[in-house]
Design a protein around this motif. Structure first.
Motif, PDB file in Angstrom:
ATOM      1  N   MET A 158     114.383  39.737  31.386  1.00 12.67           N
ATOM      2  CA  MET A 158     113.426  40.442  30.548  1.00 12.67           C
ATOM      3  C   MET A 158     112.607  39.419  29.764  1.00 12.67           C
ATOM      4  SD  MET A 158     113.857  43.197  27.462  1.00 12.67           S
ATOM      5  CE  MET A 158     114.478  44.451  28.513  1.00 12.67           C
ATOM      6  N   VAL A 159     111.335  39.677  29.664  1.00 11.03           N
ATOM      7  CA  VAL A 159     110.450  38.824  28.885  1.00 11.03           C
ATOM      8  C   VAL A 159     110.289  39.476  27.511  1.00 11.03           C
ATOM      9  CG1 VAL A 159     108.200  37.704  28.767  1.00 11.03           C
ATOM     10  CG2 VAL A 159     109.228  38.169  30.991  1.00 11.03           C
ATOM     11  N   GLU A 160     110.695  38.756  26.475  1.00 14.48           N
ATOM     12  CA  GLU A 160     110.602  39.292  25.120  1.00 14.48           C
ATOM     13  C   GLU A 160     109.408  38.676  24.397  1.00 14.48           C
ATOM     14  OE1 GLU A 160     114.353  38.650  23.235  1.00 14.48           O
ATOM     15  OE2 GLU A 160     115.338  40.197  24.421  1.00 14.48           O
ATOM     16  N   PHE A 161     108.674  39.538  23.716  1.00 16.35           N
ATOM     17  CA  PHE A 161     107.478  39.112  22.995  1.00 16.35           C
ATOM     18  C   PHE A 161     107.669  39.365  21.504  1.00 16.35           C
ATOM     19  CE2 PHE A 161     106.030  39.863  27.243  1.00 16.35           C
ATOM     20  CZ  PHE A 161     105.002  38.970  27.445  1.00 16.35           C
ATOM     21  N   GLU A 162     106.903  38.628  20.706  1.00 20.45           N
ATOM     22  CA  GLU A 162     106.825  38.890  19.279  1.00 20.45           C
ATOM     23  C   GLU A 162     105.356  39.016  18.903  1.00 20.45           C
ATOM     24  OE1 GLU A 162     108.437  35.608  17.037  1.00 20.45           O
ATOM     25  OE2 GLU A 162     107.468  34.141  18.318  1.00 20.45           O
ATOM     26  N   VAL A 163     105.107  39.591  17.749  1.00 22.58           N
ATOM     27  CA  VAL A 163     103.729  39.826  17.316  1.00 22.58           C
ATOM     28  C   VAL A 163     103.277  38.672  16.418  1.00 22.58           C
ATOM     29  CG1 VAL A 163     102.197  41.387  16.068  1.00 22.58           C
ATOM     30  CG2 VAL A 163     104.047  42.316  17.460  1.00 22.58           C
ATOM     31  N   LYS A 164     102.119  38.121  16.723  1.00 21.53           N
ATOM     32  CA  LYS A 164     101.493  37.072  15.913  1.00 21.53           C
ATOM     33  C   LYS A 164     100.141  37.584  15.440  1.00 21.53           C
ATOM     34  CE  LYS A 164     104.304  33.503  16.756  1.00 21.53           C
ATOM     35  NZ  LYS A 164     104.769  32.465  15.903  1.00 21.53           N
ATOM     36  N   SER A 165      99.609  36.914  14.449  1.00 26.71           N
ATOM     37  CA  SER A 165      98.284  37.285  13.957  1.00 26.71           C
ATOM     38  C   SER A 165      97.445  36.035  13.766  1.00 26.71           C
ATOM     39  CB  SER A 165      98.404  38.029  12.623  1.00 26.71           C
ATOM     40  OG  SER A 165      98.900  37.163  11.627  1.00 26.71           O
ATOM     41  N   LYS A 166      96.137  36.247  13.813  1.00 29.20           N
ATOM     42  CA  LYS A 166      95.211  35.153  13.511  1.00 29.20           C
ATOM     43  C   LYS A 166      93.894  35.763  13.079  1.00 29.20           C
ATOM     44  CE  LYS A 166      93.123  34.192  18.015  1.00 29.20           C
ATOM     45  NZ  LYS A 166      92.854  33.144  18.985  1.00 29.20           N
ATOM     46  N   LYS A 167      93.124  34.969  12.371  1.00 20.04           N
ATOM     47  CA  LYS A 167      91.814  35.414  11.914  1.00 20.04           C
ATOM     48  C   LYS A 167      90.792  34.981  12.953  1.00 20.04           C
ATOM     49  CE  LYS A 167      89.238  35.752   7.667  1.00 20.04           C
ATOM     50  NZ  LYS A 167      89.239  35.435   6.240  1.00 20.04           N
ATOM     51  N   GLN A 168      90.025  35.944  13.474  1.00 20.65           N
ATOM     52  CA  GLN A 168      89.022  35.652  14.490  1.00 20.65           C
ATOM     53  C   GLN A 168      87.893  34.818  13.884  1.00 20.65           C
ATOM     54  OE1 GLN A 168      90.481  36.062  17.380  1.00 20.65           O
ATOM     55  NE2 GLN A 168      88.726  37.075  18.283  1.00 20.65           N
ATOM     56  N   THR A 169      87.459  33.811  14.624  1.00 26.36           N
ATOM     57  CA  THR A 169      86.384  32.945  14.139  1.00 26.36           C
ATOM     58  C   THR A 169      85.071  33.186  14.872  1.00 26.36           C
ATOM     59  OG1 THR A 169      87.083  31.214  15.669  1.00 26.36           O
ATOM     60  CG2 THR A 169      87.992  31.131  13.436  1.00 26.36           C
ATOM     61  N   ILE A 170      85.129  33.904  16.013  1.00 30.12           N
ATOM     62  CA  ILE A 170      83.919  34.207  16.764  1.00 30.12           C
ATOM     63  C   ILE A 170      83.990  35.631  17.292  1.00 30.12           C
ATOM     64  CG2 ILE A 170      83.475  31.822  17.468  1.00 30.12           C
ATOM     65  CD1 ILE A 170      84.647  32.535  20.212  1.00 30.12           C
ATOM     66  N   GLY A 171      82.874  36.125  17.800  1.00 28.91           N
ATOM     67  CA  GLY A 171      82.835  37.437  18.440  1.00 28.91           C
ATOM     68  C   GLY A 171      82.620  38.571  17.467  1.00 28.91           C
ATOM     69  N   LYS A 172      82.712  39.791  17.995  1.00 30.24           N
ATOM     70  CA  LYS A 172      82.426  40.954  17.168  1.00 30.24           C
ATOM     71  C   LYS A 172      83.506  41.220  16.125  1.00 30.24           C
ATOM     72  CE  LYS A 172      84.093  44.175  20.709  1.00 30.24           C
ATOM     73  NZ  LYS A 172      83.716  45.282  21.563  1.00 30.24           N
ATOM     74  N   LYS A 173      84.673  40.604  16.263  1.00 26.39           N
ATOM     75  CA  LYS A 173      85.737  40.772  15.261  1.00 26.39           C
ATOM     76  C   LYS A 173      85.844  39.549  14.349  1.00 26.39           C
ATOM     77  CE  LYS A 173      88.503  44.007  17.907  1.00 26.39           C
ATOM     78  NZ  LYS A 173      89.837  44.409  18.303  1.00 26.39           N
ATOM     79  N   LYS A 174      84.773  38.765  14.242  1.00 22.37           N
ATOM     80  CA  LYS A 174      84.762  37.566  13.430  1.00 22.37           C
ATOM     81  C   LYS A 174      85.156  37.901  11.986  1.00 22.37           C
ATOM     82  CE  LYS A 174      81.966  33.627  12.049  1.00 22.37           C
ATOM     83  NZ  LYS A 174      80.736  32.884  12.255  1.00 22.37           N
ATOM     84  N   GLY A 175      86.098  37.117  11.434  1.00 21.24           N
ATOM     85  CA  GLY A 175      86.560  37.317  10.065  1.00 21.24           C
ATOM     86  C   GLY A 175      87.689  38.336   9.955  1.00 21.24           C
ATOM     87  N   GLN A 176      87.934  39.084  11.007  1.00 21.02           N
ATOM     88  CA  GLN A 176      88.971  40.110  10.993  1.00 21.02           C
ATOM     89  C   GLN A 176      90.300  39.511  11.451  1.00 21.02           C
ATOM     90  OE1 GLN A 176      87.845  43.563  13.253  1.00 21.02           O
ATOM     91  NE2 GLN A 176      89.944  44.305  13.406  1.00 21.02           N
ATOM     92  N   THR A 177      91.401  39.971  10.873  1.00 26.06           N
ATOM     93  CA  THR A 177      92.726  39.563  11.329  1.00 26.06           C
ATOM     94  C   THR A 177      93.102  40.434  12.518  1.00 26.06           C
ATOM     95  OG1 THR A 177      93.372  38.888   9.103  1.00 26.06           O
ATOM     96  CG2 THR A 177      95.139  39.285  10.679  1.00 26.06           C
ATOM     97  N   VAL A 178      93.459  39.782  13.620  1.00 28.98           N
ATOM     98  CA  VAL A 178      93.852  40.498  14.829  1.00 28.98           C
ATOM     99  C   VAL A 178      95.308  40.162  15.161  1.00 28.98           C
ATOM    100  CG1 VAL A 178      91.530  40.672  15.793  1.00 28.98           C
ATOM    101  CG2 VAL A 178      92.901  38.672  16.296  1.00 28.98           C
TER     102      VAL A 178
END
Length: 152
Positions: free
Chosen positions: A1-21
């Motif tokens: 099984m492949v286990e994943f965890e959730v990470k976040s980062k602040k977008q620096t480009i694109g339509k979500k620039k400045g948003q935490t994804v």
């Protein structure tokens, strides 16, 4: 099984620039060693460790030789390997030369069995935010008859 965890980062480009994804990343990169692979092949066949190692080493050498010649390599049920030279887009036809080709890439194209195996891989995402929101709310007292309805 492949286990994943959730990470976040602040977008620096694109339509979500400045948003935490938020996105899923594997917790660890599971890796099968050459020794483990040899052991598995030995268990499934009548080949010795030396035979298996010799075959894998030779396969690597033959693949390199074939790729240098520009040939693709059919690896049976695994898939195929080929070399790809991404081109630079030039404004004038006269400017297109071997020097305008970018760094070559090796492309692996899996066969149907390999694609099916990838789709069948078990995955899970360890997402603390979902665990909190999915906990059941305390049950309210319900007015029920002790014996419940009777069919008759």
């Amino acid at each position: 099984m492949v286990e994943f965890e959730v990470k976040s980062k602040k977008q620096t480009i694109g339509k979500k620039k400045g948003q935490t994804v938020y996105y899923a990343v594997p917790k660890s990169n599971q890796h099968m060693t050459l020794d483990s692979l040899c052991d598995m092949i030995m268990d499934e066949t009548s080949l010795s460790r030396g035979d298996v190692m010799n075959t894998l080493i030779t396969l690597g050498k033959m693949a390199c030789r074939s790729l240098k010649m520009g040939a693709s390599i059919d690896l049976g049920d695994l898939g195929s390997l080929r070399i790809y030279f991404p081109p630079k887009m030039m404004d004038d036809m006269k400017d297109v030369t071997a020097a305008t080709l970018k760094t070559p890439k090796i492309i692996f194209t899996p066969k149907a069995k390999m694609r099916e195996a990838a789709h069948a891989a078990e995955v899970s995402v360890d997402n603390p935010a979902r665990k909190k929101s999915l906990t059941p709310a305390p049950k309210e007292k319900e007015n029920k008859e002790e014996n419940g309805p009777v069919a008759g």
